[in-house]
Design a protein around this motif. Structure first.
Motif, PDB file in Angstrom:
ATOM      1  N   TYR A  76       0.852  -1.189   0.000  1.00 38.64           N
ATOM      2  CA  TYR A  76       0.000   0.000   0.000  1.00 38.64           C
ATOM      3  C   TYR A  76       0.889   1.241   0.000  1.00 38.64           C
ATOM      4  CZ  TYR A  76      -2.945  -3.714   1.900  1.00 38.64           C
ATOM      5  OH  TYR A  76      -3.585  -4.906   2.108  1.00 38.64           O
ATOM      6  N   GLY A  77       0.225   2.397  -0.080  1.00 41.94           N
ATOM      7  CA  GLY A  77       0.958   3.647   0.058  1.00 41.94           C
ATOM      8  C   GLY A  77       1.321   4.277  -1.263  1.00 41.94           C
ATOM      9  N   ASP A 161      -0.296   5.311  -6.430  1.00 42.76           N
ATOM     10  CA  ASP A 161      -0.949   5.110  -5.144  1.00 42.76           C
ATOM     11  C   ASP A 161      -1.369   3.644  -5.089  1.00 42.76           C
ATOM     12  OD1 ASP A 161      -2.437   5.048  -2.854  1.00 42.76           O
ATOM     13  OD2 ASP A 161      -3.558   6.885  -3.264  1.00 42.76           O
ATOM     14  N   LYS A 162      -0.627   2.835  -4.331  1.00 43.95           N
ATOM     15  CA  LYS A 162      -0.862   1.399  -4.317  1.00 43.95           C
ATOM     16  C   LYS A 162      -2.222   1.029  -3.732  1.00 43.95           C
ATOM     17  CE  LYS A 162       3.161   0.619  -6.087  1.00 43.95           C
ATOM     18  NZ  LYS A 162       4.183  -0.179  -5.441  1.00 43.95           N
ATOM     19  N   ASP A 163      -2.858   1.954  -3.011  1.00 43.09           N
ATOM     20  CA  ASP A 163      -4.177   1.680  -2.449  1.00 43.09           C
ATOM     21  C   ASP A 163      -5.275   1.776  -3.513  1.00 43.09           C
ATOM     22  OD1 ASP A 163      -2.920   1.463  -0.022  1.00 43.09           O
ATOM     23  OD2 ASP A 163      -3.379   3.508   0.596  1.00 43.09           O
ATOM     24  N   ARG A 164      -4.959   2.343  -4.656  1.00 41.20           N
ATOM     25  CA  ARG A 164      -5.965   2.583  -5.681  1.00 41.20           C
ATOM     26  C   ARG A 164      -5.803   1.610  -6.837  1.00 41.20           C
ATOM     27  NH1 ARG A 164      -6.251   8.967  -6.859  1.00 41.20           N
ATOM     28  NH2 ARG A 164      -8.185   8.273  -7.835  1.00 41.20           N
ATOM     29  N   TYR A 165      -6.902   1.384  -7.521  1.00 43.76           N
ATOM     30  CA  TYR A 165      -6.934   0.538  -8.708  1.00 43.76           C
ATOM     31  C   TYR A 165      -6.302   1.293  -9.877  1.00 43.76           C
ATOM     32  CZ  TYR A 165      -9.105  -1.933 -12.668  1.00 43.76           C
ATOM     33  OH  TYR A 165      -9.336  -2.613 -13.825  1.00 43.76           O
ATOM     34  N   SER A 166      -5.414   0.650 -10.598  1.00 44.61           N
ATOM     35  CA  SER A 166      -4.781   1.294 -11.748  1.00 44.61           C
ATOM     36  C   SER A 166      -4.591   0.285 -12.865  1.00 44.61           C
ATOM     37  CB  SER A 166      -3.428   1.905 -11.351  1.00 44.61           C
ATOM     38  OG  SER A 166      -2.534   0.893 -10.943  1.00 44.61           O
ATOM     39  N   ARG A 167      -4.272   0.814 -14.045  1.00 44.61           N
ATOM     40  CA  ARG A 167      -4.023  -0.046 -15.201  1.00 44.61           C
ATOM     41  C   ARG A 167      -2.707   0.381 -15.845  1.00 44.61           C
ATOM     42  NH1 ARG A 167      -8.901  -2.660 -16.109  1.00 44.61           N
ATOM     43  NH2 ARG A 167      -8.084  -3.698 -17.963  1.00 44.61           N
ATOM     44  N   ASP A 227      -3.135  -4.394 -18.568  1.00 42.06           N
ATOM     45  CA  ASP A 227      -3.163  -5.189 -17.343  1.00 42.06           C
ATOM     46  C   ASP A 227      -3.703  -4.340 -16.207  1.00 42.06           C
ATOM     47  OD1 ASP A 227      -2.853  -7.186 -15.510  1.00 42.06           O
ATOM     48  OD2 ASP A 227      -0.680  -7.015 -15.344  1.00 42.06           O
ATOM     49  N   ALA A 228      -4.443  -4.970 -15.314  1.00 44.23           N
ATOM     50  CA  ALA A 228      -4.980  -4.305 -14.130  1.00 44.23           C
ATOM     51  C   ALA A 228      -4.074  -4.598 -12.940  1.00 44.23           C
ATOM     52  CB  ALA A 228      -6.399  -4.784 -13.842  1.00 44.23           C
ATOM     53  N   VAL A 229      -3.744  -3.562 -12.173  1.00 41.94           N
ATOM     54  CA  VAL A 229      -2.877  -3.699 -11.000  1.00 41.94           C
ATOM     55  C   VAL A 229      -3.621  -3.150  -9.796  1.00 41.94           C
ATOM     56  CG1 VAL A 229      -0.655  -3.105  -9.974  1.00 41.94           C
ATOM     57  CG2 VAL A 229      -0.833  -3.450 -12.446  1.00 41.94           C
ATOM     58  N   TRP A 230      -3.794  -3.979  -8.786  1.00 43.37           N
ATOM     59  CA  TRP A 230      -4.523  -3.593  -7.594  1.00 43.37           C
ATOM     60  C   TRP A 230      -4.021  -4.420  -6.428  1.00 43.37           C
ATOM     61  CZ3 TRP A 230     -10.303  -4.594  -6.180  1.00 43.37           C
ATOM     62  CH2 TRP A 230     -10.735  -3.623  -5.251  1.00 43.37           C
ATOM     63  N   ALA A 231      -3.841  -3.780  -5.279  1.00 45.45           N
ATOM     64  CA  ALA A 231      -3.313  -4.479  -4.107  1.00 45.45           C
ATOM     65  C   ALA A 231      -4.243  -5.578  -3.613  1.00 45.45           C
ATOM     66  CB  ALA A 231      -3.035  -3.482  -2.981  1.00 45.45           C
ATOM     67  N   GLN A 324       0.720 -12.311  -4.933  1.00 44.98           N
ATOM     68  CA  GLN A 324      -0.403 -12.417  -4.009  1.00 44.98           C
ATOM     69  C   GLN A 324      -0.919 -11.040  -3.603  1.00 44.98           C
ATOM     70  OE1 GLN A 324       0.887 -14.834  -0.734  1.00 44.98           O
ATOM     71  NE2 GLN A 324       0.813 -16.738  -1.912  1.00 44.98           N
ATOM     72  N   LYS A 325      -2.217 -10.968  -3.440  1.00 44.71           N
ATOM     73  CA  LYS A 325      -2.847  -9.724  -3.026  1.00 44.71           C
ATOM     74  C   LYS A 325      -2.496  -9.392  -1.581  1.00 44.71           C
ATOM     75  CE  LYS A 325      -7.129 -12.158  -1.858  1.00 44.71           C
ATOM     76  NZ  LYS A 325      -8.570 -12.314  -2.177  1.00 44.71           N
ATOM     77  N   MET A 326      -2.509  -8.108  -1.273  1.00 41.63           N
ATOM     78  CA  MET A 326      -2.310  -7.595   0.083  1.00 41.63           C
ATOM     79  C   MET A 326      -0.996  -8.084   0.697  1.00 41.63           C
ATOM     80  SD  MET A 326      -6.200  -7.685   1.655  1.00 41.63           S
ATOM     81  CE  MET A 326      -6.440  -9.423   1.322  1.00 41.63           C
ATOM     82  N   THR A 327       0.016  -8.245  -0.145  1.00 34.09           N
ATOM     83  CA  THR A 327       1.319  -8.728   0.314  1.00 34.09           C
ATOM     84  C   THR A 327       2.430  -7.934  -0.371  1.00 34.09           C
ATOM     85  OG1 THR A 327       0.435 -10.968   0.565  1.00 34.09           O
ATOM     86  CG2 THR A 327       2.826 -10.741   0.549  1.00 34.09           C
ATOM     87  N   GLY A 328       3.358  -7.408   0.419  1.00 37.31           N
ATOM     88  CA  GLY A 328       4.512  -6.746  -0.164  1.00 37.31           C
ATOM     89  C   GLY A 328       5.422  -7.755  -0.847  1.00 37.31           C
ATOM     90  N   LYS A 329       6.244  -7.298  -1.738  1.00 30.77           N
ATOM     91  CA  LYS A 329       7.096  -8.209  -2.497  1.00 30.77           C
ATOM     92  C   LYS A 329       8.462  -7.586  -2.754  1.00 30.77           C
ATOM     93  CE  LYS A 329       4.478  -6.630  -6.498  1.00 30.77           C
ATOM     94  NZ  LYS A 329       3.535  -5.896  -5.635  1.00 30.77           N
TER      95      LYS A 329
END
Length: 367
Positions: A76-77, A161-167, A227-231, A324-329
């Motif tokens: 996030y963030g 903004d990793k909290d938001r949906y982006s493409r 591609d869709a990128v979302w946390a 994986q969702k909701m996981t830092g990498k």
């Protein structure tokens, strides 16, 4: 093969200063051309776009580290990224004129579709370039922030903004040498041995989306540019290769090799999430090439998902991976060298020693 060009260490600046120091799109190529003019003994063999995150120091200044082989992406963030140009260099012919680069970017056509949850797709049409093409490759850029169009294919700096949906979408980067017209056409091929009368200008790893169809079958979206990128969404990707070629333009084309091998060079692991630098890895690549005498055909920088349970830090044999969702990498940078024809892997005793792996309770050596 020579080392890739290394830029001088950046001077830390504040976040407020950074807002007024973002270079225009042409500044990166302009800076590269000035560097080439000052180094006529070297010529460009290949170009590729690389990106790096900006980090904040304790004093509030911003910095980036091009020499680090490990990159962390938070779940996030707010994050800010810079995009730069990596030049792979070789020794120039004596008395040759310093090279000067040019760049063209092709953006996929937008197709309007009724269903909002389906991917926007595009097709990059064959185009003509009036100079000799050096490298062609795909590059990912942010297209939408939430539902607001935010596409700037030539941006050298952008925020997420990793909290938001982006493409994100793919664009085609065409690097060419300034000079007389080459009258070449570009296309994307499949097999190197089948490209008769064409010149291969790049082999590039591309991580394609894997999705399930309505019939519950898996499909690798190699033709999708979106591609869709979302946390909060899992992503599954498959490693594929793209072969870019150009027509001869009426000129003679060297015969393509009948067989291509590749050798992946991972940075030596020195501890938990600690690896040697890009400079150290390139020193080992150069040493390996001198020992083997391998005929280098292509080279690229690749990123691999870091796995602490893997001795080398990444699962290099896997043909796909999941985010994986909701996981830092963490991402691990590696160098892949494509080699024309066979080669023999040298005995480890002929190569420099691998740095020691240092753990909390002792140390061991990972070969």
């Amino acid at each position: 093969m020579e080392k890739s060009g290394h830029a001088p260490a950046p001077v830390p600046i504040s976040a407020d200063e950074a807002a007024f120091h973002v270079p225009p799109p042409s500044a990166v190529v302009t800076g590269a051309n000035r560097w080439l003019a000052d180094h006529p003994e070297l010529s460009v063999w290949k170009c590729e776009c690389v990106q790096t995150p900006l980090s904040t120091a304790r004093d509030g200044s911003l910095y980036y580290d091009l020499n680090s082989m490990v990159r962390h992406d938070s779940t996030y963030g707010y994050s800010v990224y810079l995009k730069g140009l990596r030049m792979w260099l070789t020794t120039a012919q004596p008395g040759s004129t310093p090279q000067q680069l040019g760049l063209r970017t092709a953006v996929p056509e937008v197709k309007t579709i009724e269903l909002p949850n389906r991917y926007r797709k595009g097709r990059i049409i064959e185009m003509k370039c009036r100079r000799r093409i050096l490298t062609i490759g795909t590059d990912m850029v942010k297209a939408f922030d939430q539902f607001k169009l935010d596409l700037d294919p030539d941006a050298a700096c952008w925020d997420e903004d990793k909290d938001r949906y982006s493409r994100v979408t793919q664009v085609l980067r065409i690097f060419y040498l300034q000079g007389p017209p080459g009258n070449e056409e570009i296309a994307m091929g499949q097999w190197v041995t089948q490209q008769k009368g064409s010149r291969i200008v790049n082999i590039q790893q591309f991580d394609a989306i894997v999705e399930k169809t309505f019939d519950n079958e898996l499909k690798v979206e190699t033709d999708s540019t979106d591609d869709a990128v979302w946390a909060f969404k899992d992503r599954r990707l498959a490693k594929t290769l793209r072969v870019f070629q150009v027509t001869s333009g009426g000129q003679a084309v060297a015969q393509q090799p009948n067989h291509i091998n590749s050798r992946l060079f991972l940075p030596a692991r020195m501890g938990p999430k600690v690896f040697e630098s890009m400079t150290q890895t390139m020193d080992r690549v150069d040493f390996w090439l001198r020992v083997t005498g391998a005929n280098v055909y292509n080279v690229e920088t690749v990123k691999l998902l870091l796995h602490e349970t893997q001795p080398a830090g990444a699962d290099v044999a896997a043909s796909e991976y999941r985010i994986q969702k909701m996981t830092g990498k963490y991402w691990l940078t590696a160098i892949r060298v494509y080699i024309a024809g066979p080669y023999n892997e040298p005995d480890p005793s002929q190569l420099p020693p691998v740095p020691l792996y240092k753990s909390g309770s002792g140390s061991c050596t990972i070969v």
